[in-house]
Design an enzyme around this catalytic site. Structure first.
Site, PDB file in Angstrom:
ATOM      1  CB  SER A 109      -0.927   0.007   1.215  1.00 62.51           C
ATOM      2  OG  SER A 109      -0.191  -0.227   2.384  1.00 62.51           O
ATOM      3  CG  HIS A 155      -2.664  -0.622  -3.310  1.00 64.48           C
ATOM      4  ND1 HIS A 155      -2.924   0.700  -3.034  1.00 64.48           N
ATOM      5  CD2 HIS A 155      -2.895  -1.294  -2.154  1.00 64.48           C
ATOM      6  CE1 HIS A 155      -3.296   0.809  -1.774  1.00 64.48           C
ATOM      7  NE2 HIS A 155      -3.297  -0.381  -1.223  1.00 64.48           N
ATOM      8  CD  GLU A 169      -2.830   3.549  -5.848  1.00 61.77           C
ATOM      9  OE1 GLU A 169      -2.728   2.895  -4.799  1.00 61.77           O
ATOM     10  OE2 GLU A 169      -2.786   4.785  -5.885  1.00 61.77           O
ATOM     11  CG  ASN A 225      -3.102   4.058   1.250  1.00 61.94           C
ATOM     12  OD1 ASN A 225      -4.218   4.112   1.745  1.00 61.94           O
ATOM     13  ND2 ASN A 225      -2.496   2.912   0.975  1.00 61.94           N
TER      14      ASN A 225
HETATM   15  N1  CAA Z   1     -16.425 -10.741   0.244  1.00 63.05           N
HETATM   16  C1  CAA Z   1     -17.402 -10.816  -0.646  1.00 63.05           C
HETATM   17  N2  CAA Z   1     -18.450  -9.963  -0.656  1.00 63.05           N
HETATM   18  C2  CAA Z   1     -18.520  -9.029   0.328  1.00 63.05           C
HETATM   19  C3  CAA Z   1     -17.510  -8.897   1.304  1.00 63.05           C
HETATM   20  C4  CAA Z   1     -16.428  -9.798   1.243  1.00 63.05           C
HETATM   21  N3  CAA Z   1     -15.418  -9.745   2.109  1.00 63.05           N
HETATM   22  N4  CAA Z   1     -17.824  -7.870   2.116  1.00 63.05           N
HETATM   23  C5  CAA Z   1     -18.986  -7.361   1.671  1.00 63.05           C
HETATM   24  N5  CAA Z   1     -19.401  -8.061   0.590  1.00 63.05           N
HETATM   25  C6  CAA Z   1     -20.552  -7.784  -0.261  1.00 63.05           C
HETATM   26  C7  CAA Z   1     -21.879  -8.070   0.387  1.00 63.05           C
HETATM   27  O1  CAA Z   1     -22.272  -9.404   0.171  1.00 63.05           O
HETATM   28  C8  CAA Z   1     -22.774  -7.077  -0.324  1.00 63.05           C
HETATM   29  O2  CAA Z   1     -23.111  -7.600  -1.615  1.00 63.05           O
HETATM   30  P1  CAA Z   1     -24.395  -7.042  -2.477  1.00 63.05           P
HETATM   31  O3  CAA Z   1     -24.048  -5.645  -2.908  1.00 63.05           O
HETATM   32  O4  CAA Z   1     -24.476  -7.991  -3.626  1.00 63.05           O
HETATM   33  O5  CAA Z   1     -25.556  -7.090  -1.559  1.00 63.05           O
HETATM   34  C9  CAA Z   1     -21.887  -5.876  -0.527  1.00 63.05           C
HETATM   35  O6  CAA Z   1     -20.554  -6.372  -0.472  1.00 63.05           O
HETATM   36  C10 CAA Z   1     -22.103  -4.835   0.542  1.00 63.05           C
HETATM   37  O7  CAA Z   1     -21.877  -5.439   1.813  1.00 63.05           O
HETATM   38  P2  CAA Z   1     -22.855  -5.312   3.067  1.00 63.05           P
HETATM   39  O8  CAA Z   1     -24.260  -5.117   2.608  1.00 63.05           O
HETATM   40  O9  CAA Z   1     -22.556  -6.417   4.009  1.00 63.05           O
HETATM   41  O10 CAA Z   1     -22.336  -4.055   3.826  1.00 63.05           O
HETATM   42  P3  CAA Z   1     -22.181  -2.559   3.360  1.00 63.05           P
HETATM   43  O11 CAA Z   1     -23.193  -2.165   2.350  1.00 63.05           O
HETATM   44  O12 CAA Z   1     -22.073  -1.820   4.628  1.00 63.05           O
HETATM   45  O13 CAA Z   1     -20.767  -2.541   2.612  1.00 63.05           O
HETATM   46  C11 CAA Z   1     -18.425  -2.371   2.491  1.00 63.05           C
HETATM   47  C12 CAA Z   1     -19.598  -3.001   3.216  1.00 63.05           C
HETATM   48  C13 CAA Z   1     -18.364  -2.910   1.059  1.00 63.05           C
HETATM   49  C14 CAA Z   1     -17.181  -2.775   3.257  1.00 63.05           C
HETATM   50  C15 CAA Z   1     -18.639  -0.799   2.450  1.00 63.05           C
HETATM   51  O14 CAA Z   1     -18.862  -0.320   3.740  1.00 63.05           O
HETATM   52  C16 CAA Z   1     -17.470  -0.071   1.855  1.00 63.05           C
HETATM   53  O15 CAA Z   1     -17.318   0.026   0.655  1.00 63.05           O
HETATM   54  N6  CAA Z   1     -16.626   0.521   2.742  1.00 63.05           N
HETATM   55  C17 CAA Z   1     -15.423   1.248   2.323  1.00 63.05           C
HETATM   56  C18 CAA Z   1     -14.350   0.264   2.000  1.00 63.05           C
HETATM   57  C19 CAA Z   1     -13.094   0.954   1.595  1.00 63.05           C
HETATM   58  O16 CAA Z   1     -12.958   2.165   1.554  1.00 63.05           O
HETATM   59  N7  CAA Z   1     -12.095   0.137   1.290  1.00 63.05           N
HETATM   60  C20 CAA Z   1     -10.765   0.624   0.965  1.00 63.05           C
HETATM   61  C21 CAA Z   1      -9.946   0.640   2.215  1.00 63.05           C
HETATM   62  S1  CAA Z   1      -8.331   1.239   1.906  1.00 63.05           S
HETATM   63  C22 CAA Z   1      -7.501  -0.111   1.353  1.00 63.05           C
HETATM   64  O17 CAA Z   1      -7.973  -1.212   1.292  1.00 63.05           O
HETATM   65  C23 CAA Z   1      -6.124   0.128   0.876  1.00 63.05           C
HETATM   66  C24 CAA Z   1      -5.068   0.412   1.827  1.00 63.05           C
HETATM   67  O18 CAA Z   1      -3.927   0.379   1.376  1.00 63.05           O
HETATM   68  C25 CAA Z   1      -5.242   0.773   3.229  1.00 63.05           C
END
Ligand code: CAA
Length: 281
Positions: free
Chosen positions: A118, A139, A151, A189
């Protein structure tokens, strides 16, 4: 591209193995810890079940995804026939350099070596190999099966052919490649972490409470999670380390991790994974 080796069975590694296997690639998932591999397979099964319940995959896709993944505890054995390796080990420069030196030794000469780092420099990782033109950043975002972005980071010596292969592959697994240069924090990031850090500073100044700060960003900016909830989800140690990499990389204290972030990490309050961060889990 037939066999993909994924190094590291943690949150990112199991997600990356999941998406490649779901799209029909054979995957060797490699970790020195057998317990981590067993946990990763359980997590992949749980996430496939979630997709099954939502009808985004059918039963045969679940079965083929699982059968496409082979677990290995030896890097040498796992990469010896690989066309691509995606390294998703601990976010530590020395650990990653050590792994890249081994990958260079054991992977076939045509194999591309990618890192899911990252924030660690791709050029630095490439420098420990004899194939810097075939080293690149891939990424992925968490949760990997859901997030569309990959990314793609070009190191100083990454060849155009390597970038093209990885861009095409990323589209094949239904993700969107965004190509960037090798700068501290890359783009994702560099922009995300200062926002999270600023939310933590505002919290520590008492401008508002955690839930309100998050609500403002969710409702006002249409972010799926507020910055403090997202920090807990990513891990406060990860957020702190990325800020420090940018602070040192740019020689600019505007990237200094906020004192509250540093304090929470020192107390072992790392977010969801320890049950306590800005919220209690
Ligand atoms: N595997 C498979 N499917 C998943 C999953 C997983 N681990 N987690 C969630 N899902 C699916 C669910 O089944 C659901 O599917 P549908 O759209 O078909 O219904 C969908 O994703 C949405 O999940 P939920 O309904 O359970 O929950 P939500 O609507 O609250 O979404 C979330 C959860 C997708 C995590 C959402 O909150 C989100 O997008 N959050 C932001 C995530 C983000 O910003 N990620 C980047 C972080 S930074 C990074 O990763 C890089 C770094 O270097 C730090």
């Amino acid at each position: 591209m037939k066999l993909i080796a994924v190094i590291g069975a943690g949150t990112m590694g199991n997600g990356i193995a999941h998406v490649f296997a779901q799209k029909g690639f054979k995957v060797n998932l490699i970790d020195t810890q057998e317990a981590a591999l067993a946990k990763a397979i359980q997590t992949i099964q749980k996430n496939l079940d979630r997709q099954l319940t939502k009808n985004s995959i059918d039963k045969s896709t679940k079965a083929s995804t699982i059968s496409n993944i082979t677990i290995k505890t030896s890097i040498q054995e796992g990469v010896t026939n690989a066309d691509l390796v995606v390294e998703a080990a601990t976010e530590n420069s020395d650990i990653k350099k050590n792994i890249f030196a081994q990958l260079d030794q054991y992977a076939p000469s045509h194999c591309i070596l990618a890192s899911n780092t990252s924030s660690i420099s791709i050029t630095d990782l490439a420098a420990v190999t004899k194939r810097p033109n075939q080293v690149i950043g891939m990424h992925f975002m968490n949760p990997v099966p859901v997030m569309k972005l990959v990314e793609i980071i070009n190191g100083q010596q990454t060849s155009e052919a390597t970038t093209e292969t990885i861009v095409t592959l990323t589209k094949t697994i239904d993700k969107t490649p965004c190509v960037v240069k090798d700068f501290p924090g890359f783009i994702a990031n560099r922009i995300l972490m200062p926002m999270i850090n600023e939310a933590i500073i505002a919290l520590s100044e008492g401008v508002s409470d955690a839930a309100t700060i998050d609500q403002i960003m969710k409702l006002g900016m249409a972010h799926p999670m507020g910055p403090l909830q997202l920090a807990d989800y990513i891990g406060l140690d990860v957020c702190k380390n990325i800020m420090i990499i940018m602070q040192e990389g740019f020689q600019n204290d505007k990237y200094a991790p906020s004192p509250l972030l540093v304090q929470l990490v020192a107390e072992g309050k790392l977010g969801v994974k320890t049950g306590q961060g800005f919220y209690t889990y």
